[in-house]
Scaffold this active site. Structure first.
Site, PDB file in Angstrom:
ATOM      1  N   SER A 163     -69.887 112.653 -45.671  1.00 43.24           N
ATOM      2  CA  SER A 163     -71.121 111.908 -45.888  1.00 43.24           C
ATOM      3  C   SER A 163     -71.471 111.078 -44.645  1.00 43.24           C
ATOM      4  CB  SER A 163     -70.917 111.028 -47.129  1.00 43.24           C
ATOM      5  OG  SER A 163     -72.122 110.514 -47.582  1.00 43.24           O
TER       6      SER A 163
ATOM      7  N   ASP B 240     -73.851 119.681 -54.556  1.00 44.91           N
ATOM      8  CA  ASP B 240     -74.188 118.411 -53.893  1.00 44.91           C
ATOM      9  C   ASP B 240     -75.678 118.427 -53.571  1.00 44.91           C
ATOM     10  OD1 ASP B 240     -74.482 116.193 -52.281  1.00 44.91           O
ATOM     11  OD2 ASP B 240     -72.824 116.689 -50.938  1.00 44.91           O
TER      12      ASP B 240
ATOM     13  N   HIS C 202     -71.971 115.388 -54.929  1.00 41.50           N
ATOM     14  CA  HIS C 202     -71.565 114.825 -53.643  1.00 41.50           C
ATOM     15  C   HIS C 202     -70.124 114.314 -53.671  1.00 41.50           C
ATOM     16  CE1 HIS C 202     -72.158 113.211 -49.702  1.00 41.50           C
ATOM     17  NE2 HIS C 202     -72.064 111.947 -50.073  1.00 41.50           N
TER      18      HIS C 202
END
Lengths: 381, 198
Positions: free
Chosen positions: A157, A322, A355
């Site tokens: 991320s 995600d 995610h």
């Protein structure tokens, strides 16, 4: 609380602090005269300093990536699934470094630390730092640890963005870049989610323009809402359905606004526990750091040109469910790397956890990391 | 190594930039990198093959070829785009062939020849879908959904202004012979082509 620590854990760990006296000029134009970085290390640095791995944390992470601080800890570090003996970032072979970034709230210099100029906590006076600023500060941490070149820099991320920036700013100091569940820049939708989270905090009457510490309070309602919203975007529809469905906590509806559905209970719990451990100013700052990141901007919006220097090899991973950092966003990174003719491997992991999947020990994901890290290992031994 | 892969290696200039569509466990890309100083990437969809490629130090990109290559590759970014025994398993082989020649200067394609006499006789006289050495699957579980013959492929090339630079038609042990050269569509089991835009 673990009675005994699992064998494949790094075990009990202690955070360390490094003070930096050399001023750091920030992207925003301001300068940090001096600062502290808090970090943890796992494993041993080898004689030629060739086995070091840097772990970059995401929005709400910190330096406590693996192991336990005490036998009373309920949970290990945030990436326990991947760091430890026999795990992908194998501490039998690698020296793993994880830090709390500038602007964080777990001990490194940030909004909840003392501003030497005012004698008060920084609060919202703390400058908004960028990914580029972080890389500069991380490079100085590497210097202080005697690490000339990382065997690998790894992050998911927002952490993945730091990994990319390392390969852009210090290509000669990073042999492998592992960019996981990331994006070359945020989409409008992503910025929109961040803005709602910020508004929740900024409009909390207990925010006091970011100086709530002086009022002995925290904007707990705003921070809780921000986290609840975040959590929705970290999970997939499918994962939420699987975990909670429409299950009712008391088995019946009560025609009121108290917690009825299990998902409500979960979100409120997650929001509340976040308030207890995280700082609202840091949350504001880090969402801005995310929003601003756009390495291609300096290269006429051609991302490939950002990646033309050095010999860094890349592993890019994404997860099918995600939607916050969708596989298409990782493919943009891969596309740029292919255009730059870089060595790159891309794995799109089948996963329904959204995610959050990047933190979980999904078998194919672990296999990919293990196979890739075996390659990295071969180069050092 | 599979013999068609051995043949292909000899068609590729050293030091070139290569893309292998459906690279499997990475055997060909590994050999090309090791022996011919070739640089490039393999595309693959299968999870286990991805791991094998990483273990072989092959740059592998996990994608579904049926989604096309436009998201990942610019025009003429490779010297060669290779596709071995993959064409017949694609949803739209026509689109992928055009994509190959958009992305690469040359394409190298191999496929099982459905015009081989065994296939012909099994269908004409047995009345069932052929099962041969080159096409070992039964009709209900075969990945091969767009089979073609040597004649079909060459007709396709003519219709689409694709130039055939080199052709080799062989048996399943990848040997050619005088007879196969005389009657490739009847006696050849595997066809190998080097193609470019005409």
């Amino acid at each position: 609380m673990p009675e005994t620590l699992p064998e494949n854990s790094v075990g009990l760990v202690t955070a360390q602090k490094q003070h930096f006296e050399e001023p750091l000029a920030l992207t925003c134009g301001r300068t940090l005269e001096n600062y502290d970085l808090v970090y943890e290390t796992y494993g041993e640095l080898n004689a030629d300093q060739s086995n070091a791995i840097l772990i970059c944390h995401a929005l709400s992470g910190d330096h406590h990536a693996a192991g336990y601080h005490s036998m009373d800890d309920r949970k290990p570090g945030w990436w326990e699934s991947c760091i430890g003996p026999g795990k992908p970032f194998d501490t039998n072979h690698f020296f793993v470094v994880a830090l709390n970034n500038l602007g964080g709230c777990s001990g490194s210099t940030g909004p909840n630390t003392l501003n030497p100029a005012s004698g008060q906590l920084w609060g919202s006076d703390f400058p908004i730092v960028t990914v580029e600023d972080w890389i500069q500060s991380q490079a100085r941490l590497a210097d202080s640890l005697g690490i000339q070149q990382w065997a690998a820099v790894v992050g998911g991320s927002l952490g993945g963005m730091q990994v990319m920036q390392w390969s852009i700013d210090f290509p000669e100091r990073i042999r492998h870049a592992l960019v996981i569940a990331s994006a070359p820049k945020l989409s409008a939708q992503n910025i929109a989610f961040n803005e709602v989270a910020r508004q929740a905090i900024l409009s909390d009457p207990e925010f006091f323009d970011g100086h709530f510490y002086q009022h002995d309070t925290v904007p707990h309602r705003g921070l809780k809402l921000a986290r609840m919203l975040g959590h929705i975007t970290y999970l997939s529809d499918e994962a939420m359905r699987g975990k909670f469905g429409r299950e009712l906590r008391e088995g019946k509806i009560n025609f009121g606004f108290d917690v009825e559905f299990q998902i409500e209970s979960y979100l409120r719990y997650q929001g509340q526990s976040f308030v207890n451990r995280f700082d609202a100013n840091t949350y504001l700052l880090m969402t801005k750091t995310l929003d601003y990141y756009d390495p291609a901007a300096k290269f006429d919006n051609e991302l490939a040109r950002a990646f033309t220097h050095g010999d860094t090899e890349f592993l890019v991973c994404s997860f099918t469910s995600d939607w916050r950092f969708a596989p298409e966003r990782s493919q943009e990174i891969v596309h740029a790397l292919l255009d730059a003719r870089r060595k790159v491997t891309y794995a799109e992991i089948e996963a329904n956890q959204g995610h959050d999947a990047f933190l979980m020990p999904i078998p194919q994901y672990m296999n990919v990391l293990n196979a890739y890290m075996a390659r990295v290992k071969k180069e050092i031994s | 190594m599979r013999a068609d892969l051995e043949i292909i290696q000899n068609w590729i200039q050293p030091d070139s930039h290569v893309l292998d569509l459906g690279c499997g466990d990475g055997t060909l890309m590994h050999a090309l990198t090791q022996r011919h100083q070739v640089k490039g990437y393999g595309l693959e969809y299968d999870d286990l093959n991805i791991i094998s490629c990483i273990e072989k130090d092959v740059n592998v990109i996990q994608v579904d070829l049926d989604q096309g290559l436009s998201d990942l590759f610019d025009d003429h970014s490779f010297d060669y785009v290779i596709m071995t025994q993959t064409l017949q398993a694609m949803q739209r082989p026509d689109r992928l062939l055009k994509e190959m020649l958009r992305v690469g200067r040359e394409g190298i394609v191999t496929f099982p020849n459905f015009g081989h006499w065994k296939s012909r006789t099994q269908l004409s006289f047995g009345g069932f879908m052929p099962v041969t050495k080159a096409l070992p699957n039964t009709w209900y579980n075969t990945p091969n959904i767009h089979l073609c013959t040597v004649r079909d492929f060459e007709q396709f090339c003519r219709d689409n202004n694709i130039r055939i630079l080199q052709r080799m038609v062989v048996d399943t042990s990848h040997q050619s012979s005088f007879l196969i050269k005389m009657f490739p569509n009847l006696l050849g089991e595997i066809a190998l082509y080097r193609i470019s835009n005409g």
